[in-house]
Design a protein around this motif. Structure first.
Motif, short mmCIF file in Angstrom:
data_model
loop_
_atom_site.label_atom_id
_atom_site.label_comp_id
_atom_site.label_asym_id
_atom_site.label_seq_id
_atom_site.Cartn_x
_atom_site.Cartn_y
_atom_site.Cartn_z
N GLU A 44 1.89 1.63 -0.20
CA GLU A 44 0.80 2.49 -0.63
C GLU A 44 1.28 3.60 -1.54
O GLU A 44 0.56 4.05 -2.43
CB GLU A 44 0.06 3.05 0.58
N LEU A 45 2.51 4.06 -1.34
CA LEU A 45 3.07 5.03 -2.28
C LEU A 45 3.22 4.40 -3.66
O LEU A 45 2.91 5.04 -4.69
CB LEU A 45 4.43 5.53 -1.77
N TYR A 46 3.69 3.16 -3.71
CA TYR A 46 3.80 2.49 -5.01
C TYR A 46 2.43 2.20 -5.61
O TYR A 46 2.27 2.19 -6.84
CB TYR A 46 4.61 1.20 -4.88
N ARG A 47 1.42 1.95 -4.76
CA ARG A 47 0.06 1.75 -5.29
C ARG A 47 -0.41 3.04 -5.98
O ARG A 47 -1.01 3.00 -7.04
CB ARG A 47 -0.90 1.36 -4.17
N LEU A 48 -0.12 4.18 -5.35
CA LEU A 48 -0.45 5.47 -5.97
C LEU A 48 0.26 5.63 -7.31
O LEU A 48 -0.35 6.03 -8.31
CB LEU A 48 -0.06 6.61 -5.04
N ALA A 49 1.56 5.33 -7.34
CA ALA A 49 2.33 5.49 -8.58
C ALA A 49 1.77 4.60 -9.68
O ALA A 49 1.63 5.03 -10.84
CB ALA A 49 3.80 5.16 -8.32
#
Length: 582
Positions: free
Chosen positions: A295-300
């Motif tokens: 989910e952090l990479y989805r944000l990025a």
């Protein structure tokens, strides 16, 4: 193996309604219903399955079987073509396989059933040399037109050192240049009348709005787009071929580079597939860590999309603010994994290392900070009148059209269809998280942006739940095939140290079988279909990426539009060429 009496109902219906002969059912590790069918029955069976809600052509690929040794009770086959269909209503998949002999490599095209099959069939022809009778434009798609051989065949070299030294004579250079000449008639373009001629504009492969090395040949009437022909392959680097010459463990960093904006989210379908083949149970803590990192990479990824989307439409300020926030995400990921864009943090059996001491402080500060920033961006971008006029009603399609073109992810949900793989088929513990599925209404450029913006807010919800409910326990499975094994296993005695050395240097020996695991990636459904022949490397690595079918829709979306509308359409698709060309 014949069709058993307790087989799924769709299998019994399929064989009865189509009067198919010689249908065999194959058990697979992913438990997807897999049927071997004859070439003569293929088209009728696919038509019937589409009428029975198997409406999405998820993937179409092939396998060179000639060197495969573990094929128990399977039909004789030199090459196998695989059709993978998905039913949203039934929430299940079905896989059809057709066996071909080397002297007769052809099948009927299915482009009249699914328009998205066009590029998939071209890819199979390019990579394996299997022809599709009736295809409207069966030409190479990823390799140069003058390429000799078909790269994913087992007898095609994998490294440059296995081929003759490269040389290019003046005569050969002229042949190569001539092969690149664009002939409109060969691409299906037609003049509007006898007294007219073509007017072309090459958009790319270096134009900033095409988001990578990507070319679109436009046929124009003034500034109005009559036709558009996407031309891909400039970024092809043999990612699937690499997967067949790297050990199961050492291939993980390569997966980061497919959708290079998604980072370790690319690791997840690959390691899930290997773990399913090896029957590895991942500890709960490792699953929650994986969800948080994804989910952090989805944000990025979505922050980068948001910024470049507005930049392509003429707004310069937002991208600078959004890149600042994206850097904050990378700072968090770096503090956990040691790397930023390409952290390769996931491992077979878990994650590379446990969370560091004090890991939660920086994440909590960020998820408390970002919602207010997203509200500001809404005022700057989504409420901007000029942007609305540039994007609302532009490049629109409905749900049925999206499914016909194999569209998934936010681009599908923008049509109003609330289907998310994390909800429909939870993996890595997503069933334990509360979040909503954002949707649009019109399937246009504006809705494709608003869906991704709301997805960022849902990602923040998921990350907060990871923070508040992070379980204790190991970060990696204590399984002999987990790679590399936990450090305490390696230093126990000489046998465990030897096992560590072999697993890392040669790779674990994964049991023979087939498995496809899919995740809801940043741009849509990303799946790895792995075939193991009981060795230390994958026999066949198939990467199903979302961006590949999405670009096929460009002609349909932009005909009758203006060139600036095409820029908005490209920005709204959210693609990267590494995800297309692999």
């Amino acid at each position: 193996m014949a069709i058993p009496s307790d087989s799924p109902q769709i299998v019994r219906e399929l064989t009865e309604r189509t009067a198919a002969n010689d249908v065999l059912m194959q058990p697979t590790c992913d438990r997807i219903t897999t049927l071997w069918v004859s070439r003569q029955d293929l088209r009728g069976m696919l038509l019937y399955l589409k009428s029975q809600t198997y409406t999405l052509l998820f993937d179409l690929t092939a396998i060179d079987e000639r060197r495969r040794t573990h094929r128990p009770a399977l039909p004789g086959s030199d090459f196998t073509v695989v059709y993978h269909l998905l039913s949203f209503q039934r929430n299940e998949d079905i896989r059809l396989k057709v066996a071909l002999v080397e002297d007769d490599l052809s099948l009927p095209t299915v482009t009249h059933i699914w328009p998205s099959a066009n590029w998939y069939e071209r890819e199979v022809w390019d990579m394996f040399g299997i022809a599709f009778d009736g295809h409207p434009h069966l030409k190479r798609i990823l390799m140069p037109p003058t390429w000799q051989g078909h790269p994913l065949r087992k007898d095609h070299y994998a490294r440059a050192t296995e081929a003759e030294p490269f040389s290019l004579s003046d005569e050969q250079q002229e042949i190569e240049q001539d092969a690149l000449r664009f002939v409109p008639e060969e691409w299906g373009m037609r003049r509007s009348g006898d007294g007219t001629d073509f007017m072309f504009l090459n958009m790319g492969p270096n134009h900033p709005s095409v988001h990578g090395v990507f070319r679109i040949a436009l046929q124009l009437d003034g500034e109005e787009i009559v036709d558009a022909l996407p031309d891909i392959g400039y970024h092809h680097r043999g990612a699937e071929k690499m997967g067949e010459r790297q050990s199961w463990h050492t291939y993980i960093p390569y997966t980061d580079r497919v959708d290079y904006l998604g980072g370790s989210m690319n690791n997840l379908p690959y390691v899930l597939s290997v773990e399913q083949l090896a029957c590895i149970q991942v500890p709960e803590r490792a699953q929650v860590i994986r969800v948080m990192i994804c989910e952090l990479y989805r944000l990025a990824s979505h922050l980068l999309f948001y910024g470049t989307y507005t930049q392509d439409l003429g707004q310069m300020s937002p991208i600078f603010y959004m890149f600042i926030d994206r850097e904050k995400v990378f700072d968090i990921i770096e503090s956990i994994s040691g790397a930023r864009m390409h952290s390769s943090y996931f491992r077979i059996g878990g994650v590379a290392m446990d969370l560091p001491k004090g890991w939660d402080k920086r994440i909590r500060e960020f998820i408390d900070y970002l919602p207010a920033r997203l509200d500001q961006y809404d005022k700057m971008v989504l409420q901007n009148g000029t942007l609305k006029r540039r994007t609302q009603g532009v490049g629109s399609y409905n749900t049925d059209e999206a499914i016909d073109w194999s569209v998934t992810g936010p681009n599908l949900r923008a049509t109003g269809f609330a289907w998310d793989y994390r909800k429909a088929r939870p993996y890595s513990g997503y069933e334990n998280f509360e979040f909503d599925i954002p949707t649009g209404r019109h399937g246009d450029c504006y809705d494709r942006c608003t869906v991704r913006v709301e997805e960022m807010r849902q990602s923040l919800r998921i990350i907060r739940q990871c923070l508040d409910n992070m379980p204790e326990g190991p970060h990696k499975a204590y399984h002999p095939l987990a790679t590399p094994p936990p450090k305490e296993r390696t230093l126990h005695d000489i046998e465990t140290l030897i096992q560590h050395f072999l697993n890392v240097s040669w790779g674990p020996v994964i049991p023979a079988g087939e498995c496809c695991m899919t995740v809801e990636a940043t741009k849509g459904l990303n799946g790895y279909y792995l075939t193991s022949d009981g060795g230390t490397m994958s026999y066949r690595t198939r990467i199903r990426t979302p961006s590949f079918p999405h670009l096929q829709m460009i002609p349909m979306m932009c005909r009758g539009m203006m060139i600036p509308d095409l820029v908005a359409i490209l920005a709204s698709i959210d693609f990267v060429m590494a995800d297309v060309d692999r």
